[in-house]
Design a protein around this motif. Structure first.
Motif, PDB file in Angstrom:
ATOM      1  N   THR A 197     -31.277  10.799   7.004  1.00 52.46           N
ATOM      2  CA  THR A 197     -30.085   9.904   7.057  1.00 52.46           C
ATOM      3  C   THR A 197     -28.791  10.598   6.490  1.00 52.46           C
ATOM      4  OG1 THR A 197     -31.592   7.946   7.201  1.00 52.46           O
ATOM      5  CG2 THR A 197     -29.164   7.630   6.671  1.00 52.46           C
ATOM      6  N   ASN A 244     -26.757   4.613   7.060  1.00 55.03           N
ATOM      7  CA  ASN A 244     -27.228   3.520   6.271  1.00 55.03           C
ATOM      8  C   ASN A 244     -26.314   3.274   5.217  1.00 55.03           C
ATOM      9  OD1 ASN A 244     -29.191   1.557   5.725  1.00 55.03           O
ATOM     10  ND2 ASN A 244     -30.348   3.260   4.526  1.00 55.03           N
ATOM     11  N   SER A 263     -37.240  10.553   5.758  1.00 49.94           N
ATOM     12  CA  SER A 263     -36.119   9.923   6.522  1.00 49.94           C
ATOM     13  C   SER A 263     -34.777   9.614   5.764  1.00 49.94           C
ATOM     14  CB  SER A 263     -36.797   8.503   6.856  1.00 49.94           C
ATOM     15  OG  SER A 263     -37.302   7.835   6.075  1.00 49.94           O
ATOM     16  N   ASP A 264     -35.027   9.488   4.207  1.00 52.73           N
ATOM     17  CA  ASP A 264     -33.701   9.039   3.804  1.00 52.73           C
ATOM     18  C   ASP A 264     -32.449  10.495   3.717  1.00 52.73           C
ATOM     19  OD1 ASP A 264     -34.317   6.318   3.337  1.00 52.73           O
ATOM     20  OD2 ASP A 264     -35.275   6.857   1.485  1.00 52.73           O
ATOM     21  N   TYR A 320     -34.933  -1.586  12.089  1.00 56.55           N
ATOM     22  CA  TYR A 320     -35.722  -1.709  10.795  1.00 56.55           C
ATOM     23  C   TYR A 320     -35.206  -2.795   9.833  1.00 56.55           C
ATOM     24  CZ  TYR A 320     -37.920   0.191   6.369  1.00 56.55           C
ATOM     25  OH  TYR A 320     -38.513   0.593   5.330  1.00 56.55           O
ATOM     26  N   SER A 356     -41.208   3.579  15.787  1.00 51.53           N
ATOM     27  CA  SER A 356     -39.709   4.172  15.248  1.00 51.53           C
ATOM     28  C   SER A 356     -39.931   4.017  13.750  1.00 51.53           C
ATOM     29  CB  SER A 356     -38.672   3.777  15.942  1.00 51.53           C
ATOM     30  OG  SER A 356     -38.884   2.201  16.210  1.00 51.53           O
ATOM     31  N   SER A 357     -39.083   4.752  13.017  1.00 54.67           N
ATOM     32  CA  SER A 357     -39.158   4.771  11.621  1.00 54.67           C
ATOM     33  C   SER A 357     -40.437   4.382  10.949  1.00 54.67           C
ATOM     34  CB  SER A 357     -38.215   3.544  11.051  1.00 54.67           C
ATOM     35  OG  SER A 357     -37.035   3.786  11.837  1.00 54.67           O
ATOM     36  N   LYS A 415     -41.125   5.753   7.198  1.00 50.12           N
ATOM     37  CA  LYS A 415     -40.471   4.958   6.139  1.00 50.12           C
ATOM     38  C   LYS A 415     -40.919   3.302   6.056  1.00 50.12           C
ATOM     39  CE  LYS A 415     -35.365   3.447   6.263  1.00 50.12           C
ATOM     40  NZ  LYS A 415     -34.161   3.611   6.949  1.00 50.12           N
ATOM     41  N   ASP A 443     -31.951   2.340  15.076  1.00 48.44           N
ATOM     42  CA  ASP A 443     -33.310   2.146  14.259  1.00 48.44           C
ATOM     43  C   ASP A 443     -32.783   1.579  12.792  1.00 48.44           C
ATOM     44  OD1 ASP A 443     -34.898   3.199  15.894  1.00 48.44           O
ATOM     45  OD2 ASP A 443     -34.802   5.411  14.897  1.00 48.44           O
ATOM     46  N   GLN A 444     -31.749   1.843  12.345  1.00 45.32           N
ATOM     47  CA  GLN A 444     -31.442   0.837  11.035  1.00 45.32           C
ATOM     48  C   GLN A 444     -31.290  -0.412  11.220  1.00 45.32           C
ATOM     49  OE1 GLN A 444     -31.332   2.682   8.249  1.00 45.32           O
ATOM     50  NE2 GLN A 444     -30.910   4.767   8.626  1.00 45.32           N
TER      51      GLN A 444
END
Lengths: 300, 379, 304
Positions: B366, A263, B362-363, B84, B104-105, B108, B80-81
């Protein structure tokens, strides 16, 4: 024939659809991405800007920040991967060009069945989608692959190339070979027989003939082959993704990881721009070679 | 024909074509009129794809004739990113997003307010553990759970490690016989990494990082990164970390390694399907244990078809479907065990299916992907 | 090609506007029969063929055999047993059929759109001398220099704004972008190789400009155009990453599926899928093999 003015504008109009397409969907996004890498997160960049983490941003349209570039260049992982990417590119390009020349000379100086088989073999990879090729190459050189199996049968412990930079170079050579071979073969074939005959009759050896007659005349196709190989390799994703190690990685894979898994889209865009700048360097050689050939044959 | 006409025709043709394509392209969205069809988006490994594709969706369509559920699946969640981002963009513009139900996600998306929150429409929620429900955030509904186990080949490993310390010692004593997939490509490797990191993180900091995001606390991970980097010479091929949970399982199955962290559900169903030799064993380690947790479903806030979407989620939580989750993919059910058939209950005897050690927010997860990539391979 | 022998040795024998096509395939009678025996011994020749053959074909065969294998134990050179069960697994997958159909749809639409947009442009690049001609040709080439992944990341913002995400049109645009260079360059070279004198003769005989194009220029340039068409078709057919980023979740094509299949299914299933995916490419390229090898492709990449 001096074209009339209407004629010239007509030509421009006919040529415009692909130009507009490329300007809108390649040129413009690259400019937007460039702005994003310099800290602009408004306008078209607002969606990506709200999701991303760790961005360097500015608060007015006329300001720029090189924060994202500093971050990326300060990262030892990026430095390592940039070096590896350039080295892999150079290695791949050299190997591909040498192989292509070997095949081209064989085809030019002989028309035995060997020459026919060689030229046919070199074009095969063009028939195979890259995804499959990468995977096939990985399994072939893996720990339980063909190379190790056959070596084990004769009692040798062969190296494991799966998931190494060696496998990446092998894969990139494999995928780039057809185009380079076609270019160089075409260039070498274009050398007139009369010239080669003349050189041979004057007592020049075959290596001498190759160096002083054939090589200079096939220079431009060789440069084209080399440039396309280099540019394709610099931004390569599929081959290094499947066959390469976790570290070091090629920048094409980093680019995807930073965007998708970490990200960090701004860093990702910075890397894309760095690759573009390096690729432009190779592209410059290509344009120069073409221009030179055009100039010497009086077409400019 | 005069040149200008040719030019005009040539210029107009692509334009017309583009317009035609535009008009047909707009009907491609997920929300179709009538409210009889929904799109479910999920991302995980193939076993979850099969769970939706071959069990939950056909059952739902059978029970509610005339409805249709479409599954869009992203293996490994590598995108996913991007997906999202699409959901966030669609919600911001109040357009119908590409999916009505997302798997998914989810936490978040819940935290970012991208989900519809009227979970009261899910009647089967009554017996779901309140803590697990709350952990998902507003609108997130747990529908299954799983944990990561240590799988090993008993033919080569007679006395498997019981704790993390023993495991690390085993890896060093048996060079080249262990590996885990890179955290960005799958949760089993991610759980191993998380567990090694956790052995040096104070409990209070860990709690903060489980529910929220505080980058300053990530310095607690530094000793863990050093441990992980120190393993490089001892893992498979002196530092090869495969891409994805399944590649790890393949290495284990083909005998190239003897031990690896694996998802409980994938391991059990792989053995049942024969892709993993029946002789393979798996167990949990302690101090700390590998992480696990619930997987969630959510209805997207911008969905134009929320009623049917809620109906689908409620359906998945029915005891019959939960039993199938347990049987088909060996997933821990989300509802209380005593609602399930006795045979299914027996399968999880002794396992605390609703009390698993959770992973990071979730952050942070990542960041783990990124920092692992930076600190471990090639060091 | 009468002017060639008098060229200085430093120039390349590229075709000019007045020469006939297929320079590259020029017959070469005089050099025949010389060289190979003296240049490299027959043993070395055979060794070169074997090594290159192993390098190019080895991985493909190694993978292909796997599609019919029950299991494979290292270091055996053959699988433990033979089976067709993996083909069954693949054909029973409900996603397979739709992704195959979708791949063909995209490839066909991409080819047509790209041809409609680019062929007139190729003609213009070859026959008109308009301002900025050379700059534009190189500008098209620049689309290749920006890394694909980076471009897709950059395109994403634009696609959100234009509402092109997850649409058929969005995917087609991504695919067409990948075809512009050869759909313009290769046909342009093919048009340039059509002798002006033929067209002028037809003109003198009273044919209109359009008739000349249809009856003389197009047929002569057809081999080059065909190569470009098939290259576009295949470029679209093989494109995976861009399709995923733009098309997901609505449009999953075969190569996009391949990415995840390779990493998630038993190797045999991925091998089956590989064979299926390679068939169309191989068939189409075999059809145009003669032209590709004959230099149409190589001609196209020399700017003039």
């Amino acid at each position: 024939m001096k074209p009339s003015r209407r004629h010239r504008l007509g030509g421009l109009a006919l040529a415009s659809p692909p130009l507009i397409l490329v300007a809108v969907f390649v040129g413009f996004p690259i400019l937007v991405a460039l702005a994003y890498s310099l800290g602009q997160v408004g306008g078209l960049n607002s969606t990506i800007g709200t999701i991303a983490t760790e961005q360097s941003t500015v608060d007015a349209w006329y300001k720029v920040t090189f924060g994202a570039y500093r971050t990326v260049f300060a990262d030892p992982r990026f430095q390592r991967d940039l070096v590896v990417t350039v080295l892999v590119t150079l290695a791949t390009t050299v190997i591909v060009v040498v192989l292509a020349w070997g095949i081209a000379l064989y085809v030019r100086l002989s028309d035995s069945w060997v020459a026919k088989i060689l030229s046919a073999l070199a074009v095969v990879p063009m028939f195979i989608p890259v995804v499959i090729a990468s995977w096939a190459i990985l399994t072939f050189y893996a720990a339980d692959g063909f190379l190790r199996s056959i070596a084990a049968h004769v009692g040798i412990e062969a190296p494991i190339w799966g998931y190494t930079i060696t496998a990446v170079v092998i894969g990139l050579v494999w995928t780039n070979l057809p185009f380079a071979t076609l270019m160089v073969v075409s260039g070498v074939q274009g050398v007139p027989d009369a010239l080669i005959e003349a050189a041979r009759d004057a007592g020049a050896s075959i290596p001498r003939t190759v160096v002083s007659i054939i090589a200079p005349m096939a220079l431009v196709p060789t440069v084209i082959a080399g440039t396309f190989t280099a540019i394709g390799t610099l931004g390569a994703f599929t081959v290094p993704y499947f066959t390469g190690p976790n570290a070091p990685k090629m920048l094409g894979v980093d680019l995807a990881d930073y965007f998708q898994s970490f990200n960090l889209p701004q860093s990702s865009v910075v890397m894309a721009i760095v690759i573009f700048i390096v690729a432009s360097g190779f592209g410059g050689v290509y344009v120069w070679a073409n221009y030179r050939s055009a100039a010497s044959s009086g077409r400019v | 024909m005069r040149p200008t006409t040719v030019v005009a025709a040539a210029c107009l043709a692509p334009l017309a074509l583009t317009l035609a394509a535009c008009s047909s392209g707009t009907s491609g969205g997920a929300a179709t009129a009538g409210g009889t069809s929904i799109t479910v988006a999920a991302s995980d490994d193939t076993n979850i794809q099969d769970l939706f594709q071959k069990v939950l969706i056909p059952d739902f369509e059978k029970k509610y004739p005339g409805t249709s559920v479409k599954l869009v699946f992203d293996l490994h969640g590598t995108n996913d990113q991007a997906n999202y981002a699409k959901l966030a963009a669609a919600t911001a513009q109040n357009r119908a997003p590409a999916m009505d139900v997302t798997a998914s996600s989810v936490p978040k998306a819940a935290a970012a307010g991208l989900l519809a929150t009227d979970t009261s429409k899910v009647t089967n929620l009554a017996t779901v553990d309140q803590k697990v429900l709350a952990a998902g955030g507003p609108g997130a509904v747990p529908y299954r759970a799983s944990s990561v186990l240590l799988a090993y080949n008993p033919a080569k490993v007679s006395n498997p490690p019981k704790t993390l310390v023993e495991l690390l010692a085993w890896i060093k004593a048996n060079p080249g016989r262990f590996t885990y997939n890179s955290p960005k490509t799958g949760g089993s490797g991610g759980a191993f990494v998380t567990t090694v990191l956790d052995s040096n993180v104070p409990a209070a900091d860990r709690d903060t990082m489980t529910t929220g995001y505080d980058k300053a606390l990530e310095k607690d991970w530094d000793p863990g990164w050093a441990t992980l980097a120190g393993l490089n010479p001892y893992v498979f091929q002196k530092g090869v970390y495969p891409n994805g949970n399944n590649q790890t399982l393949q290495l284990l199955s083909s005998g190239q390694i003897d031990m690896a962290p694996v998802w409980s559900d994938q391991f059990i169903s792989g053995k049942a399907a024969g892709t993993i030799p029946a002789t393979m064993m798996a167990q949990q380690i302690t101090d700390p244990s590998f992480t696990g947790g619930a997987s969630y479903l959510g209805v997207t806030k911008a969905s134009k078809n929320q009623d049917l979407a809620w109906k689908f989620i409620d359906f998945v939580l029915q005891p019959e479907e939960q039993a199938k989750v347990a049987d088909k993919i060996a997933g821990y059910p989300a509802i209380a065990l005593d609602k399930l058939p006795a045979a299914t209950q027996a399968k999880f005897a002794g396992a605390d299916t609703q009390n698993l050690r959770p992973g990071y927010n979730s952050d942070h997860a990542t960041d783990i992907n990124n920092l692992w990539d930076q600190n471990v391979p090639g060091k | 090609m009468t002017s060639l022998p008098t060229l200085p040795a430093t120039t390349t024998p590229t075709t000019s506007d007045t020469t006939a096509p297929s320079t590259a395939a020029l017959p070469r009678t005089a050099g025949r029969g010389r060289g190979p025996a003296r240049l490299v011994g027959p043993v070395l020749s055979v060794a070169f063929v074997i090594v290159l053959g192993l390098f190019v074909l080895g991985p493909l065969l190694w993978l292909g055999v796997r599609a019919f294998a029950t299991n494979w134990t290292y270091p055996n050179l053959m699988p433990d047993g033979w089976t067709l069960q993996w083909w069954n697994t693949v054909f029973q997958d409900p996603n397979l059929q739709s992704s195959v159909v979708l791949s063909f749809q995209f490839a066909f639409v991409t080819m047509v759109v790209s041809a409609v947009l680019c062929l007139p442009a190729a003609y213009a690049f070859s026959r008109f001398d308009f301002p900025g001609r050379r700059v534009f040709l190189i500008g098209l080439f620049a689309t290749n220099a920006f890394p694909r992944m980076g471009l897709f990341v950059a395109l994403a913002s634009l696609f959100y704004a234009f509402n092109l995400m997850s649409t058929f049109l969005g995917v087609v645009i991504v695919h067409v972008l990948g075809t512009v260079v050869f759909m313009t360059w290769i046909p342009a070279a093919a048009f340039s190789a059509v002798p002006r004198s033929y067209e002028e003769a037809a003109r003198d005989a009273g044919a209109g400009r359009f008739t000349v194009l249809r009856k003389v220029t197009l047929p002569l340039a057809m081999p080059g155009i065909t190569v470009a068409l098939i290259m576009s078709f295949l470029a679209s057919f093989d494109e995976a990453q861009g399709t995923y980023l733009v098309g997901n979740p609505e449009y999953i094509t075969m190569p996009t599926q391949m990415y995840s299949l390779v990493l998630n299914y038993p190797p045999q299933v991925a091998a089956v899928f590989s064979i299926l995916l390679a068939i169309p490419s191989a068939v189409l390229l075999l059809l145009v093999r003669k032209h590709v090898m004959g230099g149409q492709l190589a001609e196209g990449f020399q700017i003039r």
